[in-house]
Design a protein around this motif. Structure first.
Motif, mmCIF file in Angstrom:
data_model
loop_
_atom_site.group_PDB
_atom_site.id
_atom_site.type_symbol
_atom_site.label_atom_id
_atom_site.label_comp_id
_atom_site.label_asym_id
_atom_site.label_seq_id
_atom_site.Cartn_x
_atom_site.Cartn_y
_atom_site.Cartn_z
ATOM 1 N N PHE A 196 -5.214 1.890 -4.431
ATOM 2 C CA PHE A 196 -5.793 2.388 -5.676
ATOM 3 C C PHE A 196 -4.770 2.380 -6.803
ATOM 4 O O PHE A 196 -5.119 2.428 -7.972
ATOM 5 C CB PHE A 196 -6.340 3.799 -5.460
ATOM 6 N N GLY A 197 -3.479 2.285 -6.433
ATOM 7 C CA GLY A 197 -2.419 2.292 -7.441
ATOM 8 C C GLY A 197 -2.562 1.219 -8.502
ATOM 9 O O GLY A 197 -2.381 1.501 -9.703
ATOM 10 N N PRO A 198 -2.891 -0.040 -8.129
ATOM 11 C CA PRO A 198 -3.054 -1.071 -9.163
ATOM 12 C C PRO A 198 -4.137 -0.730 -10.175
ATOM 13 O O PRO A 198 -3.976 -0.979 -11.376
ATOM 14 C CB PRO A 198 -3.441 -2.316 -8.345
ATOM 15 N N LEU A 218 -5.323 15.628 -6.644
ATOM 16 C CA LEU A 218 -5.158 16.310 -5.369
ATOM 17 C C LEU A 218 -6.456 16.976 -4.928
ATOM 18 O O LEU A 218 -6.862 16.870 -3.758
ATOM 19 C CB LEU A 218 -4.031 17.348 -5.479
ATOM 20 N N TRP A 219 -7.137 17.649 -5.855
ATOM 21 C CA TRP A 219 -8.402 18.301 -5.500
ATOM 22 C C TRP A 219 -9.479 17.277 -5.164
ATOM 23 O O TRP A 219 -10.263 17.479 -4.229
ATOM 24 C CB TRP A 219 -8.861 19.207 -6.643
ATOM 25 N N ILE A 220 -9.519 16.178 -5.899
ATOM 26 C CA ILE A 220 -10.481 15.122 -5.580
ATOM 27 C C ILE A 220 -10.220 14.585 -4.179
ATOM 28 O O ILE A 220 -11.145 14.370 -3.380
ATOM 29 C CB ILE A 220 -10.402 13.983 -6.619
ATOM 30 N N ALA A 221 -8.945 14.378 -3.861
ATOM 31 C CA ALA A 221 -8.587 13.848 -2.542
ATOM 32 C C ALA A 221 -8.952 14.827 -1.431
ATOM 33 O O ALA A 221 -9.480 14.432 -0.382
ATOM 34 C CB ALA A 221 -7.089 13.529 -2.504
ATOM 35 N N LEU A 222 -8.689 16.122 -1.650
ATOM 36 C CA LEU A 222 -8.973 17.129 -0.626
ATOM 37 C C LEU A 222 -10.480 17.268 -0.397
ATOM 38 O O LEU A 222 -10.939 17.355 0.757
ATOM 39 C CB LEU A 222 -8.373 18.475 -1.034
ATOM 40 N N MET A 259 0.815 -1.213 0.000
ATOM 41 C CA MET A 259 0.000 0.000 0.000
ATOM 42 C C MET A 259 0.848 1.261 0.000
ATOM 43 O O MET A 259 0.549 2.246 0.668
ATOM 44 C CB MET A 259 -0.992 -0.003 1.175
ATOM 45 N N ILE A 260 1.942 1.210 -0.752
ATOM 46 C CA ILE A 260 2.793 2.379 -0.982
ATOM 47 C C ILE A 260 3.248 2.350 -2.441
ATOM 48 O O ILE A 260 3.301 1.282 -3.061
ATOM 49 C CB ILE A 260 4.036 2.417 -0.067
ATOM 50 N N ALA A 263 -8.942 10.110 2.032
ATOM 51 C CA ALA A 263 -9.608 9.288 1.031
ATOM 52 C C ALA A 263 -8.641 8.733 -0.003
ATOM 53 O O ALA A 263 -8.940 7.758 -0.678
ATOM 54 C CB ALA A 263 -10.687 10.112 0.325
ATOM 55 N N MET A 264 -7.481 9.364 -0.141
ATOM 56 C CA MET A 264 -6.524 8.933 -1.161
ATOM 57 C C MET A 264 -5.127 9.326 -0.724
ATOM 58 O O MET A 264 -4.909 10.433 -0.225
ATOM 59 C CB MET A 264 -6.869 9.593 -2.505
#
Length: 305
Positions: A273-275, A185-189, A130-131, A199-200
């Motif tokens: 979410f990376g995969p 970044l905006w979606i995460a914020l 998870m990194i 969330a991300m």
């Protein structure tokens, strides 16, 4: 006597695709080392490949893909079983390298191979830990911008003047990096404000920027929303698989509670979410580039009246 690539390819059309596949399998073997060692802060160069029991692996037991089948998934030195994933990564890398060579001109194909290698490393490392290491986010983003300047065909720029094509391609790459990372970044914020929890991860923000450096901002946008679709399909199939076959073979993505404890898939848990981003990024790079470009062009025309 000079070598003529076009004539040679015409006479032996199978040669370069086969070489790309063999090269991909060899690179895939190295990726297995990177995937295992990099998150543990171990050198990917030394020591050489060795079994879990500590014994060095002989060269004839370290042949990409073939060795796993010859040994039937068991180490010769101690008889321990080892995962099919090693052979799978090698096979997948070989297949994608061959696809890159068959689909693109040589210079773009080589750039595609680098993109594939980094996507696969990020995919499996994020799946396990998870990194996503900065090598495959910041490093890949910088490499994408630099390569875009020297290989304008990476972004479909074929102007008669190389300087113009290089400038256009570099700007497309930089735009993809900035828009991709900025959008995530905006979606995460916003999601963090609404959900009152992270969330991300920031690694995902940088990772989408790196994808955008190779695919343009359209590819970055596709990786975000396409990755969400990939994730939904994956999780749905994992639930169906578990219901039919149980937990004998784990196909669901890793899940953790907010404090880092292993958990079952469900509401309130964290999954990598990376995969999903990597799969969507590869899909765009190989198959959806023209479709997405046309879609956004038509969308822009509608808004412009």
């Amino acid at each position: 006597m000079t070598f003529d690539y076009a004539d040679f390819s015409s006479a032996f059309p199978w040669f370069f695709p086969v070489m790309a596949g063999i090269f991909g399998a060899i690179v895939g073997s190295f990726l297995n080392v990177v995937i295992y060692r990099m998150p543990l802060d171990k050198s990917v160069v030394t020591p050489g490949s060795h079994c879990a029991c500590g014994a060095p692996i002989k060269w004839y037991d370290n042949i990409p893909v073939l060795s796993w089948f010859i040994l039937r998934g068991k180490a010769r030195c101690c008889g321990r079983s080892y995962s099919f994933r090693y052979a799978f990564v090698e096979l997948l890398t070989a297949a994608l390298f061959t696809t890159s060579w068959l689909m693109f001109p040589p210079a773009k194909a080589l750039c595609g191979m680098l993109f594939v290698a980094c996507m696969l490393c990020a995919l499996f490392i994020d799946l396990d830990h998870m990194i996503i290491p900065d090598t495959f986010t910041i490093g890949l983003g910088v490499a994408g911008v630099v390569l875009s300047v020297f290989v304008p065909s990476l972004h479909g720029q074929h102007d008669g003047v190389f300087f113009v094509s290089a400038l256009q391609s570099g700007l497309i790459s930089l735009q993809g990096l900035l828009i991709g990372s900025g959008l995530v970044l905006w979606i995460a914020l916003i999601a963090e404000v609404l959900l009152r929890k992270e969330a991300m991860g920031f690694g995902d923000v940088k990772f989408v920027g790196a994808i955008g450096a190779f695919t343009g901002w359209q590819g970055a946008v596709f990786s975000i929303f396409g990755g969400a679709v990939v994730g939904i399909i994956w999780i749905a199939l994992a639930f169906i698989w578990k219901k039919i076959f149980g937990d004998r073979i784990q196909v669901a993505p890793r899940a953790e509670t907010p404090d880092g404890q292993p958990a079952e898939l469900g509401m309130g848990v964290q999954i990598p979410f990376g995969p999903m981003l990597a799969v969507a990024g590869l899909l765009h790079f190989f198959y959806f580039t023209h479709w997405m470009d046309n879609y956004f062009a038509e969308l822009a025309a509608i808004f412009q009246g």
